[in-house]
Design an enzyme around this catalytic site. Structure first.
Site, mmCIF file in Angstrom:
data_model
loop_
_atom_site.group_PDB
_atom_site.id
_atom_site.type_symbol
_atom_site.label_atom_id
_atom_site.label_comp_id
_atom_site.label_asym_id
_atom_site.label_seq_id
_atom_site.Cartn_x
_atom_site.Cartn_y
_atom_site.Cartn_z
ATOM 1 N N GLY A 174 0.778 -1.161 0.108
ATOM 2 C CA GLY A 174 0.012 -0.080 0.113
ATOM 3 C C GLY A 174 1.131 1.244 0.037
ATOM 4 O O GLY A 174 1.930 1.257 0.601
ATOM 5 N N ARG A 212 1.098 -4.997 -5.794
ATOM 6 C CA ARG A 212 1.358 -6.359 -5.176
ATOM 7 C C ARG A 212 1.804 -7.522 -6.066
ATOM 8 O O ARG A 212 1.102 -7.322 -6.996
ATOM 9 C CB ARG A 212 -0.043 -6.550 -4.248
ATOM 10 C CG ARG A 212 0.002 -5.494 -3.069
ATOM 11 C CD ARG A 212 -1.137 -5.918 -1.891
ATOM 12 N NE ARG A 212 -0.947 -5.023 -0.824
ATOM 13 C CZ ARG A 212 -2.013 -4.050 -0.562
ATOM 14 N NH1 ARG A 212 -2.875 -3.614 -1.417
ATOM 15 N NH2 ARG A 212 -1.784 -3.439 0.384
ATOM 16 N N ASP A 255 5.631 -4.960 5.885
ATOM 17 C CA ASP A 255 5.938 -6.296 6.458
ATOM 18 C C ASP A 255 6.074 -7.129 5.459
ATOM 19 O O ASP A 255 7.087 -8.149 5.181
ATOM 20 C CB ASP A 255 5.464 -6.807 7.879
ATOM 21 C CG ASP A 255 4.204 -7.023 7.750
ATOM 22 O OD1 ASP A 255 3.445 -6.392 6.680
ATOM 23 O OD2 ASP A 255 3.385 -7.817 8.633
ATOM 24 N N THR A 278 4.530 2.665 5.624
ATOM 25 C CA THR A 278 3.073 2.169 5.715
ATOM 26 C C THR A 278 2.212 3.109 6.715
ATOM 27 O O THR A 278 2.849 3.378 7.732
ATOM 28 C CB THR A 278 2.931 0.689 6.118
ATOM 29 O OG1 THR A 278 1.569 0.488 6.382
ATOM 30 C CG2 THR A 278 3.903 0.356 7.258
ATOM 31 N N ASP A 318 -0.058 2.129 8.527
ATOM 32 C CA ASP A 318 -0.343 1.388 9.743
ATOM 33 C C ASP A 318 0.218 1.327 10.844
ATOM 34 O O ASP A 318 0.035 1.099 11.856
ATOM 35 C CB ASP A 318 -0.601 -0.128 9.245
ATOM 36 C CG ASP A 318 -1.505 -0.278 7.737
ATOM 37 O OD1 ASP A 318 -2.294 0.515 7.860
ATOM 38 O OD2 ASP A 318 -1.472 -1.402 7.385
ATOM 39 N N ASP A 320 2.607 -0.577 11.628
ATOM 40 C CA ASP A 320 2.473 -1.954 12.192
ATOM 41 C C ASP A 320 3.783 -2.670 12.107
ATOM 42 O O ASP A 320 3.803 -3.891 12.106
ATOM 43 C CB ASP A 320 1.308 -2.795 11.615
ATOM 44 C CG ASP A 320 1.477 -2.649 10.270
ATOM 45 O OD1 ASP A 320 2.180 -2.123 9.547
ATOM 46 O OD2 ASP A 320 0.908 -3.622 9.631
ATOM 47 N N ARG A 378 -4.939 -2.000 8.855
ATOM 48 C CA ARG A 378 -5.119 -3.385 8.734
ATOM 49 C C ARG A 378 -5.250 -4.244 10.097
ATOM 50 O O ARG A 378 -6.455 -3.865 10.698
ATOM 51 C CB ARG A 378 -3.734 -3.598 8.130
ATOM 52 C CG ARG A 378 -3.796 -5.141 7.669
ATOM 53 C CD ARG A 378 -2.310 -5.380 6.777
ATOM 54 N NE ARG A 378 -2.334 -4.727 5.759
ATOM 55 C CZ ARG A 378 -2.004 -5.182 4.564
ATOM 56 N NH1 ARG A 378 -2.018 -6.449 4.237
ATOM 57 N NH2 ARG A 378 -1.607 -4.275 3.502
HETATM 58 P P1 ADP Z 1 3.061 -4.586 2.842
HETATM 59 O O1 ADP Z 1 4.345 -4.495 2.341
HETATM 60 O O2 ADP Z 1 2.556 -3.166 2.938
HETATM 61 O O3 ADP Z 1 2.744 -5.372 4.108
HETATM 62 P P2 ADP Z 1 1.983 -6.697 1.289
HETATM 63 O O4 ADP Z 1 1.583 -7.552 2.378
HETATM 64 O O5 ADP Z 1 0.460 -6.652 0.329
HETATM 65 O O6 ADP Z 1 2.076 -5.198 1.682
HETATM 66 O O7 ADP Z 1 3.038 -7.380 0.330
HETATM 67 C C1 ADP Z 1 3.673 -6.566 -0.655
HETATM 68 C C2 ADP Z 1 4.280 -7.566 -1.666
HETATM 69 O O8 ADP Z 1 5.316 -7.764 -0.974
HETATM 70 C C3 ADP Z 1 3.434 -8.629 -1.910
HETATM 71 O O9 ADP Z 1 2.728 -8.367 -3.072
HETATM 72 C C4 ADP Z 1 4.496 -9.568 -2.529
HETATM 73 O O10 ADP Z 1 5.150 -9.060 -3.601
HETATM 74 C C5 ADP Z 1 5.650 -9.311 -1.194
HETATM 75 N N1 ADP Z 1 5.616 -10.177 -0.302
HETATM 76 C C6 ADP Z 1 4.339 -10.213 0.564
HETATM 77 N N2 ADP Z 1 4.769 -11.543 1.436
HETATM 78 C C7 ADP Z 1 5.655 -12.170 0.982
HETATM 79 C C8 ADP Z 1 6.313 -13.248 1.289
HETATM 80 N N3 ADP Z 1 5.998 -14.170 2.427
HETATM 81 N N4 ADP Z 1 7.520 -13.785 0.889
HETATM 82 C C9 ADP Z 1 7.870 -13.042 -0.321
HETATM 83 N N5 ADP Z 1 7.171 -11.780 -0.788
HETATM 84 C C10 ADP Z 1 6.147 -11.413 -0.144
HETATM 85 O O1 F6P Z 2 -1.484 -1.190 4.745
HETATM 86 C C1 F6P Z 2 -2.101 -0.058 4.209
HETATM 87 C C2 F6P Z 2 -3.463 -0.312 4.032
HETATM 88 O O2 F6P Z 2 -3.949 0.914 3.695
HETATM 89 C C3 F6P Z 2 -4.245 -0.847 5.062
HETATM 90 O O3 F6P Z 2 -4.472 0.188 6.124
HETATM 91 C C4 F6P Z 2 -5.343 -1.454 4.562
HETATM 92 O O4 F6P Z 2 -6.137 -2.473 5.442
HETATM 93 C C5 F6P Z 2 -4.857 -1.836 3.306
HETATM 94 O O5 F6P Z 2 -3.946 -1.264 2.895
HETATM 95 C C6 F6P Z 2 -5.914 -1.795 2.264
HETATM 96 O O6 F6P Z 2 -5.185 -2.298 0.896
HETATM 97 P P1 F6P Z 2 -6.054 -2.112 -0.563
HETATM 98 O O7 F6P Z 2 -5.483 -0.622 -1.078
HETATM 99 O O8 F6P Z 2 -5.472 -3.023 -1.234
HETATM 100 O O9 F6P Z 2 -7.599 -1.755 -0.437
#
Ligand code: ADP
Ligand code: F6P
Length: 321
Positions: free
Chosen positions: A12, A73, A104, A127, A129, A131, A173
């Site tokens: 995000g 993503r 994360d 982020t 969040d 978090d 989140r």
């Molecule tokens: P954020 O980084 O904000 O937590 P996401 O959880 O959507 O957002 O993760 C972003 C991107 O990081 C995912 O679309 C993927 O490409 C990568 N990613 C997420 N989880 C994993 C994982 N367990 N192993 C490798 N890459 C990951």
């Molecule tokens: O991680 C940032 C965030 O905005 C969260 O607060 C929320 O749960 C999520 O991303 C929403 O994701 P999307 O943009 O895929 O709706």
């Protein structure tokens, strides 16, 4: 070939990501690197969507929300063959260090790219969040909270005119950090977050008691992670007899000009990320602790638990009645 540092934004978006891209770019250039901006997160890395960034390409972005590198993503990145493909791509581009700005999930990807692909990766927490376990602060958090506050102040006007209760769902989140601070700063009568169990009867009673002492309008802040905003809204109306409306703030929270706090954090974190790559470090997340910039091993960081601020919750709860 001149050594290069790659930079991408993933997951995000968050206000202040551009300020981090700027800091990474300028620091790297001043240390003699070429800078390659990778577009649309790990997708762009796999597809070779890259742009070379010079110091002027990052002019005039420190104040802009969103991310000039776009974000996405990429589910494939959870699979080893794609990690290997991304590492090959980095090698083709001459990238010896990659700065990943995200949350994360993005850091798990960076850890895999370090471990499996041998690319030096450094994560910057970006982020709204807040978090990420190893840091007290993530880029975008302050701007998002201020956006919520501005929206709630507007809602308060109309709640007051109509003697209503406004339930406001904010993002975060699975975490209640945004909700907790925003509830305190907006004077909400109740704050419902995933970290602390709630009792709807107690919330309704608190509202009724305040109503009996001539309070006519109410704000209740609910974190999206509670996953029951509509249910809470309906129950408050039923139990108190006060007209109650739900407002879901949604993605507006992710946009807008970053605040001073976000721009400063992004600049400091971006600078340190490049310093670390330059010093040969890998697989680390930069963060802020007691206002100092720190760095932590990614796996270690992801396995830490972030203690919740119970004291802050107590203050928020006890000064509104
Ligand atoms: P954020 O980084 O904000 O937590 P996401 O959880 O959507 O957002 O993760 C972003 C991107 O990081 C995912 O679309 C993927 O490409 C990568 N990613 C997420 N989880 C994993 C994982 N367990 N192993 C490798 N890459 C990951
Ligand atoms: O991680 C940032 C965030 O905005 C969260 O607060 C929320 O749960 C999520 O991303 C929403 O994701 P999307 O943009 O895929 O709706």
């Amino acid at each position: 070939m001149q050594k290069a540092i790659g930079v991408l934004t993933s997951g995000g978006d968050a206000p202040g990501m551009n300020a981090a891209v700027r800091a990474v770019t300028r620091t790297a250039i001043s240390k003699g690197y070429r800078v390659i901006g990778i577009q649309r997160g790990y997708n762009g890395l796999l597809n070779g969507e890259c742009v070379e960034l010079d110091q002027r390409d990052v002019s005039d972005i420190i104040q802009r929300g969103g991310t000039i590198l776009y974000t996405a993503r990429c589910n494939e990145f959870k699979e080893e063959p794609y990690i290997k493909k991304a590492a090959e791509k980095c090698k083709e581009l001459g990238i010896e260090g990659l700065v990943v700005i995200g949350g994360d999930g993005s850091f798990r990807g960076a850890a895999d790219l370090s471990r499996i692909g041998g690319i030096r990766c450094i994560g910057i927490p970006g982020t709204i969040d807040n978090d990420i376990q190893c840091t007290e602060y993530t880029i975008g958090y302050d701007t998002a909270m201020n956006t919520c506050l501005e929206m709630i102040d507007k809602l308060r006007d109309t709640s007051q005119s109509h003697d209503r209760c406004s339930v406001v769902e904010v993002m975060g989140r699975h975490a209640g950090w945004i909700a907790l601070n925003v509830a305190m700063a907006s004077g909400a009568i109740a704050c419902v977050i995933p970290e602390i169990p709630y009792d709807i009867n107690k919330i309704a009673q608190k509202i009724t008691n305040a109503h009996n002492s001539q309070k006519e309008h109410f704000i209740v802040v609910v974190a999206e992670g509670v996953e029951n905003s509509q249910g809470i809204t309906d129950s408050i109306q039923k139990l108190t007899g006060i007209e109650t409306r739900l407002t879901v703030l949604g993605h507006v929270q992710r946009g807008g000009m970053p605040t001073l706090r976000d721009r400063v954090a992004a600049s400091r974190l971006g600078y340190r990320a490049v310093e670390l790559i330059d010093a040969g470090a890998t697989n680390r997340i930069v963060g802020i602790k007691h206002n100092h910039i720190i760095d932590v091993d990614i796996q270690e960081a992801l396995s830490m638990k972030k203690p919740f601020d119970v004291e802050r919750y107590k203050v928020c709860d006890e000064i509104t009645f």
